[in-house]
Design an enzyme around this catalytic site. Structure first.
Site, PDB file in Angstrom:
ATOM      1  N   ASP A  14      -2.494  -0.859  11.785  1.00 16.07           N
ATOM      2  CA  ASP A  14      -2.061  -0.882  10.712  1.00 16.07           C
ATOM      3  C   ASP A  14      -0.493  -0.141  10.303  1.00 16.07           C
ATOM      4  OD1 ASP A  14      -2.286  -0.154   7.579  1.00 16.07           O
ATOM      5  OD2 ASP A  14      -2.580   2.213   8.187  1.00 16.07           O
ATOM      6  N   SER A  15       0.012  -0.376   9.520  1.00 21.15           N
ATOM      7  CA  SER A  15       1.133   0.886   9.486  1.00 21.15           C
ATOM      8  C   SER A  15       1.066   1.974   9.739  1.00 21.15           C
ATOM      9  CB  SER A  15       1.307   0.255   8.134  1.00 21.15           C
ATOM     10  OG  SER A  15       0.523   1.112   7.526  1.00 21.15           O
ATOM     11  N   TYR A  46       4.647   0.440   5.439  1.00 17.68           N
ATOM     12  CA  TYR A  46       5.508  -0.305   5.599  1.00 17.68           C
ATOM     13  C   TYR A  46       5.574  -1.128   3.847  1.00 17.68           C
ATOM     14  CZ  TYR A  46       3.946  -1.993   9.697  1.00 17.68           C
ATOM     15  OH  TYR A  46       3.308  -1.837  11.982  1.00 17.68           O
ATOM     16  N   CYS A  78      -4.570  -3.919   7.412  1.00 18.54           N
ATOM     17  CA  CYS A  78      -3.707  -3.746   6.327  1.00 18.54           C
ATOM     18  C   CYS A  78      -3.376  -4.299   5.316  1.00 18.54           C
ATOM     19  CB  CYS A  78      -1.802  -3.412   7.714  1.00 18.54           C
ATOM     20  SG  CYS A  78      -0.198  -2.610   6.141  1.00 18.54           S
ATOM     21  N   ASN A  79      -3.099  -4.237   3.712  1.00 17.04           N
ATOM     22  CA  ASN A  79      -3.097  -5.948   3.487  1.00 17.04           C
ATOM     23  C   ASN A  79      -1.133  -5.491   2.682  1.00 17.04           C
ATOM     24  OD1 ASN A  79      -5.210  -5.746   1.361  1.00 17.04           O
ATOM     25  ND2 ASN A  79      -5.139  -3.421   1.909  1.00 17.04           N
ATOM     26  N   THR A  80      -0.850  -4.629   3.183  1.00 20.86           N
ATOM     27  CA  THR A  80       0.855  -5.314   3.881  1.00 20.86           C
ATOM     28  C   THR A  80       1.018  -6.504   4.659  1.00 20.86           C
ATOM     29  OG1 THR A  80       0.768  -3.357   2.504  1.00 20.86           O
ATOM     30  CG2 THR A  80       3.490  -4.679   2.727  1.00 20.86           C
ATOM     31  N   GLU A 157      -0.622   9.967   5.272  1.00 21.55           N
ATOM     32  CA  GLU A 157      -0.360  10.156   6.320  1.00 21.55           C
ATOM     33  C   GLU A 157       0.008  11.290   6.376  1.00 21.55           C
ATOM     34  OE1 GLU A 157       0.543   7.997   9.716  1.00 21.55           O
ATOM     35  OE2 GLU A 157      -0.183   6.709   8.387  1.00 21.55           O
ATOM     36  N   CYS A 201      -5.182  -1.097  -0.221  1.00 24.87           N
ATOM     37  CA  CYS A 201      -4.400  -0.710   0.567  1.00 24.87           C
ATOM     38  C   CYS A 201      -5.463   0.209   1.136  1.00 24.87           C
ATOM     39  CB  CYS A 201      -3.211   0.668   0.065  1.00 24.87           C
ATOM     40  SG  CYS A 201      -2.560   0.893   1.982  1.00 24.87           S
ATOM     41  N   THR A 202      -5.392   0.196   2.338  1.00 27.24           N
ATOM     42  CA  THR A 202      -6.499   0.468   3.622  1.00 27.24           C
ATOM     43  C   THR A 202      -5.780   2.172   3.610  1.00 27.24           C
ATOM     44  OG1 THR A 202      -5.547   0.546   5.531  1.00 27.24           O
ATOM     45  CG2 THR A 202      -6.773  -1.334   4.661  1.00 27.24           C
ATOM     46  N   HIS A 203      -4.889   2.632   2.951  1.00 27.40           N
ATOM     47  CA  HIS A 203      -5.117   3.967   3.388  1.00 27.40           C
ATOM     48  C   HIS A 203      -5.719   4.719   2.213  1.00 27.40           C
ATOM     49  CE1 HIS A 203      -1.539   3.837   5.747  1.00 27.40           C
ATOM     50  NE2 HIS A 203      -1.221   4.901   6.590  1.00 27.40           N
TER      51      HIS A 203
END
Ligand code: DGL
Length: 294
Positions: A14-15, A46, A78-80, A157, A201-203
């Site tokens: 992932d980012s 990202y 990561c969806n992006t 993050e 978004c996974t975050h």
């Protein structure tokens, strides 16, 4: 590197730390698999960068995980990155099964009673052709209200960093979640209200509790971790690559190993892995010096 396909690890990236939400679901679904996770925190977020940048990072990370760890499949958690780079990745590495994630519009449309679904995702995801097609596919009798959430993944993050900056980041998470959910409309079970919220978004899975207090207890909040884990199982089964139990001579452990790398701060990854996955700090490793430019 283990010779049998089943004994090789599954790569996940992932980012940043968001993909740990997918890793959590993967470990639940596939307890005997070994996982190697790469958090590209040194290049996050990202979502507010262009496709070319995200494609370059995805290909470099896939190459590293394949070369150094002999991964048998790669979960793009990561969806992006899925929206921008999963097709170029499949074209560049046709022998490596790549499993992507995308916002759960289909299950949301199926279960919404008010036929009104809210979607939170990054700017990169909501602006992609892939998302547009997905939305059109399920828009016959469901209204989707979509919000790009600039800054939210970044704040998540930051929330795993030093205590002082993480308190400020938590405050920022609350502010941004309030702003973006109110931009979507009103939530509830009355006709016209949003009764289902998709975390695209996974975050954002790690902001679920904050979102829950904002949208109320009756709203369904959907993420894709479990569905992606089931899809990964199917792909491994098809490839005859599923680790079904301890491989006695190679590894006496009953559950798979997890190794986590980051291109950012090791301490931040350790804090996130400990807080969200209950993983000890020793699971996290610095990138080998030769990979410094990854
Ligand atoms: N976690 C990522 C996603 O699922 C991206 C967050 C970001 O780097 O902007 O979209």
């Amino acid at each position: 590197m283990p010779s049998s396909l089943a004994a090789r690890p599954v790569g996940v990236f992932d980012s940043g730390v968001g993909g740990l939400s997918v890793l959590q679901a993967l470990r639940r679904e596939l307890p005997h698999e070994h996982f190697v996770y790469l958090a590209d925190s040194g290049h996050a977020p990202y979502g507010e960068r262009g496709d070319a940048f995200v494609q370059r990072r995805t290909l470099a990370i896939a190459d590293f995980l394949h070369r150094q760890h002999g991964i048998k499949a790669l979960v793009v958690a990561c969806n992006t990155a899925t929206a921008a780079a999963v097709e170029p990745l499949r074209a560049a590495m046709p022998g490596l099964p790549a499993i992507g994630v995308e916002p759960a519009l289909k299950p949301a449309a199926r279960s919404s009673q008010t036929r009104h679904v809210g979607v939170l995702a990054t700017r990169g995801t909501v602006g992609s052709g892939r998302f547009d097609r997905l939305r059109q596919e399920h828009a016959q009798d469901t209204r989707f209200s979509v919000q790009a959430c600039d800054g939210l993944a970044h704040a998540i993050e930051q929330s795993t960093g030093e205590p002082q900056s993480s308190e400020a980041a938590n405050e920022r998470i609350r502010t941004l979640c309030a702003r973006y959910t109110s931009a979507l409309g009103s939530f509830g079970q009355q006709p016209g209200e949003i009764d289902t919220l998709v975390l695209g978004c996974t975050h954002y899975v790690f902001a679920r509790e904050v979102l829950r207090t904002l949208v109320g207890p009756g709203v369904q909040i959907i993420d894709t971790g479990a569905a992606v884990a089931r899809q990964t199982r199917r792909i491994l089964e098809q490839a005859d690559a599923l680790a079904t139990g301890p491989v006695a001579e190679e590894d006496p452990a009953t559950t798979g190993r997890v190794t986590l790398y980051t291109t950012g701060q090791l301490a931040a990854l350790q804090a996130a892995a400990q807080r969200w996955l209950d993983l000890p700090a020793q699971c996290c490793a610095a990138l080998p010096p030769a990979e410094g430019s990854l």
